[in-house]
Design an enzyme around this catalytic site. Structure first.
Site, PDB file in Angstrom:
ATOM      1  CE  LYS A  75      -7.177  -0.029   6.390  1.00  0.00           C
ATOM      2  NZ  LYS A  75      -8.148   0.371   5.118  1.00  0.00           N
TER       3      LYS A  75
ATOM      4  CB  CYS B  80      -3.946   3.472  -1.579  1.00  0.00           C
ATOM      5  SG  CYS B  80      -5.160   4.512  -0.985  1.00  0.00           S
TER       6      CYS B  80
ATOM      7  CG  ASP C  29       0.741  -2.491   6.088  1.00  0.00           C
ATOM      8  OD1 ASP C  29      -0.471  -2.507   6.961  1.00  0.00           O
ATOM      9  OD2 ASP C  29       0.450  -1.662   5.237  1.00  0.00           O
TER      10      ASP C  29
ATOM     11  CD  GLN D 221      -6.725  -4.591   4.564  1.00  0.00           C
ATOM     12  OE1 GLN D 221      -7.782  -4.990   5.184  1.00  0.00           O
ATOM     13  NE2 GLN D 221      -6.958  -3.161   4.344  1.00  0.00           N
TER      14      GLN D 221
ATOM     15  CG  HIS E  82      -1.957   1.111   1.184  1.00  0.00           C
ATOM     16  ND1 HIS E  82      -1.554   2.169   1.755  1.00  0.00           N
ATOM     17  CD2 HIS E  82      -3.284   1.001   1.064  1.00  0.00           C
ATOM     18  CE1 HIS E  82      -2.712   2.907   1.847  1.00  0.00           C
ATOM     19  NE2 HIS E  82      -3.644   2.257   1.480  1.00  0.00           N
TER      20      HIS E  82
HETATM   21  N1  C6P Z   1      -6.249   0.595   2.920  1.00  0.00           N
HETATM   22  C1  C6P Z   1      -8.108   0.119   1.172  1.00  0.00           C
HETATM   23  O1  C6P Z   1      -9.210   0.686   0.697  1.00  0.00           O
HETATM   24  P1  C6P Z   1      -4.870   3.829   7.019  1.00  0.00           P
HETATM   25  O2  C6P Z   1      -5.551   4.531   5.919  1.00  0.00           O
HETATM   26  O3  C6P Z   1      -3.646   4.520   7.540  1.00  0.00           O
HETATM   27  O4  C6P Z   1      -5.998   3.408   8.077  1.00  0.00           O
HETATM   28  O5  C6P Z   1      -4.503   2.638   6.487  1.00  0.00           O
HETATM   29  C2  C6P Z   1      -3.581   2.518   5.334  1.00  0.00           C
HETATM   30  C3  C6P Z   1      -3.380   0.916   4.790  1.00  0.00           C
HETATM   31  C4  C6P Z   1      -2.114   0.547   5.012  1.00  0.00           C
HETATM   32  N2  C6P Z   1      -1.906  -0.604   4.684  1.00  0.00           N
HETATM   33  C5  C6P Z   1      -2.670  -1.550   4.041  1.00  0.00           C
HETATM   34  C6  C6P Z   1      -2.452  -2.909   3.623  1.00  0.00           C
HETATM   35  C7  C6P Z   1      -4.018  -0.961   3.787  1.00  0.00           C
HETATM   36  O6  C6P Z   1      -4.901  -1.859   3.131  1.00  0.00           O
HETATM   37  C8  C6P Z   1      -4.461   0.286   4.030  1.00  0.00           C
HETATM   38  C9  C6P Z   1      -5.451   0.987   3.770  1.00  0.00           C
HETATM   39  C10 C6P Z   1      -7.523   0.912   2.194  1.00  0.00           C
HETATM   40  O7  C6P Z   1      -7.549  -0.643   0.728  1.00  0.00           O
HETATM   41  C11 C6P Z   1      -7.689   2.442   2.274  1.00  0.00           C
HETATM   42  S1  C6P Z   1      -6.839   3.022   0.854  1.00  0.00           S
END
Ligand code: C6P
Length: 408
Positions: free
Chosen positions: A227, A366, A201, A204, A124
């Site tokens: 999430k 993203c 990370d 997910q 991401h």
């Molecule tokens: N992915 C998606 O629709 P934040 O925005 O900081 O809470 O999470 C960022 C992020 C980082 N790593 C992974 C693997 C992610 O999936 C995400 C967030 C969302 O896929 C929003 S772009």
């Protein structure tokens, strides 16, 4: 506890609303953000009605209650991920800020020009851009573990890249596009034997299957509350206490200090050293409640439910002509189905599904470099969580068949 999806669904008020088309919402976008159970909404409401105050500052009843609620949430999160101590749990705004914290606080003070950071092609942007920024500032090298056509990391190439002695290996536990669940424990062990630290990370993974930092043996883990059934505005950086203690603060201001003079300051102890300013107290309360909700369901049950949905969805998708699903087979995949339909733009697919009340995401999610890897400008993505059902997948497939008819 036995897992009943009907009982779970009854806990989520939003799932009984209709959308513009007059259809009951079918929410298949939990990878972007999850819906919230009533217990989370009520806990935050209760906090604002009865206990709202600033924390760590007052001696009055409300301030003490608010502080206890905030620190209590930290303890719940610490125990949820098997942390050694709640001092290792830093509340941030989200996964993105957690990774930036490591890049800025650890990276700036520990890395030298020419040092290598190893990432993967499936990251991401949150686990790419902070390292690109740091690399530009400190003249670091970035290398990437390649992704196969099937959406798996090339572990043989990983071994070769480890020979270059990276200082940090930072990778996603589960891809938000491919659904690939990476063999994190083995990758971490290999990184450590090559002398590198690791950042996982967990945006997910932590929401969807049991993740235990002791078992993983990682050095840093980042994830977001929103999430995992919690509110937006709060996330976590978990780090080994020794590493966090040695890192300089990331942001300066109130609460992160022990003493301040006009020309100097002494940083506070962990975890407060990394929490400058008034934090997201109500959000922490909601986060604690979300963790409690997931614990009541049981993370093994959560994972089993999603595995069932993923297998079923892959079977049903295979019946659709002219549809390509990205990522590996069901055994290696979490509940994320990114797909393209021959001759139909992913955004059109998402818009037509919305007419049937089905919420999916379309775009690059993203993860532009990953889409470049597959030479796709965009994909449509359906993703599952505790409240989704096989019947919803049937309706998705039916709706996709209608999309195809419309374009043929
Ligand atoms: N992915 C998606 O629709 P934040 O925005 O900081 O809470 O999470 C960022 C992020 C980082 N790593 C992974 C693997 C992610 O999936 C995400 C967030 C969302 O896929 C929003 S772009």
């Amino acid at each position: 506890m036995t897992f009943s999806v009907e009982a779970v669904r009854a806990d989520f008020p939003i799932l009984s609303r209709n959308v513009a088309s007059g259809k009951r919402i079918i929410y298949l976008d939990s990878t972007a953000t999850a819906q919230k159970p009533l217990s989370v909404i009520q806990a935050m409401d209760r906090y604002y009605r009865f206990s709202n105050a600033n924390i760590h500052r007052g001696v009055h009843t409300l301030a003490e209650e608010a502080t206890a609620a905030y620190e209590g949430a930290r303890q719940k999160v610490a125990s949820f991920i098997g942390a050694f101590s709640s001092r290792e749990v830093i509340f941030t705004r989200n996964t993105t800020e957690s990774i930036n914290l490591v890049a800025q606080a650890w990276g700036r003070s520990n890395l030298q020009p020419g040092d290598l950071i190893l990432l993967t092609e499936m990251e991401h942007h949150s686990n790419l851009v902070p390292w690109q920024m740091l690399a530009a500032e400190k003249d670091l090298r970035l290398e990437f573990i390649p992704v196969s056509d099937d959406g798996e990391l090339d572990l043989a190439e990983y071994e070769r890249l480890l020979e270059q002695s990276p200082r940090l290996v930072a990778f996603t536990h589960m891809s938000n596009v491919l659904g690939t669940i990476n063999p994190a424990k083995e990758m971490i062990a290999r990184a450590h034997s090559a002398g590198a630290l690791t950042l996982v990370d967990g945006a997910q993974s932590v929401p969807h299957f049991p993740v235990n930092v002791k078992d993983l043996n990682t050095d840093f883990l980042a994830f977001s509350a929103h999430k995992m059934l919690g509110p937006t505005g709060i996330g976590v950086l978990w780090g080994r206490e020794k590493l966090l203690a040695a890192m300089p603060p990331f942001l300066g201001g109130g609460d992160m200090i022990k003493k301040v003079h006009l020309r100097s300051f002494t940083p506070n102890d962990l975890p407060h050293k990394f929490e400058a300013g008034t934090p997201a107290v109500a959000e922490a309360v909601g986060f604690g409640e979300a963790v409690a909700y997931l614990e009541t369901l049981g993370m093994d049950n959560v994972a089993a439910h999603e595995t069932d949905l993923t297998r079923y969805a892959l079977q049903r998708f295979a019946e659709l002509p002219g549809v390509r699903v990205l990522g590996p087979a069901a055994e290696k995949k979490g509940g994320v189905i990114s797909f393209v339909m021959d001759g139909i733009h992913p955004h059109d697919v998402a818009q037509l599904l919305d007419r049937d009340g089905i919420a999916v995401r379309a775009g690059h999610h993203c993860a532009m470099p990953l889409h470049e890897r597959y030479q796709l400008p965009a994909t449509s993505r359906a993703s599952f969580y505790v409240y989704n059902t096989r019947e919803e997948i049937d309706l998705l497939i039916l709706s996709l068949a209608r999309v195809r008819e419309l374009f043929s």
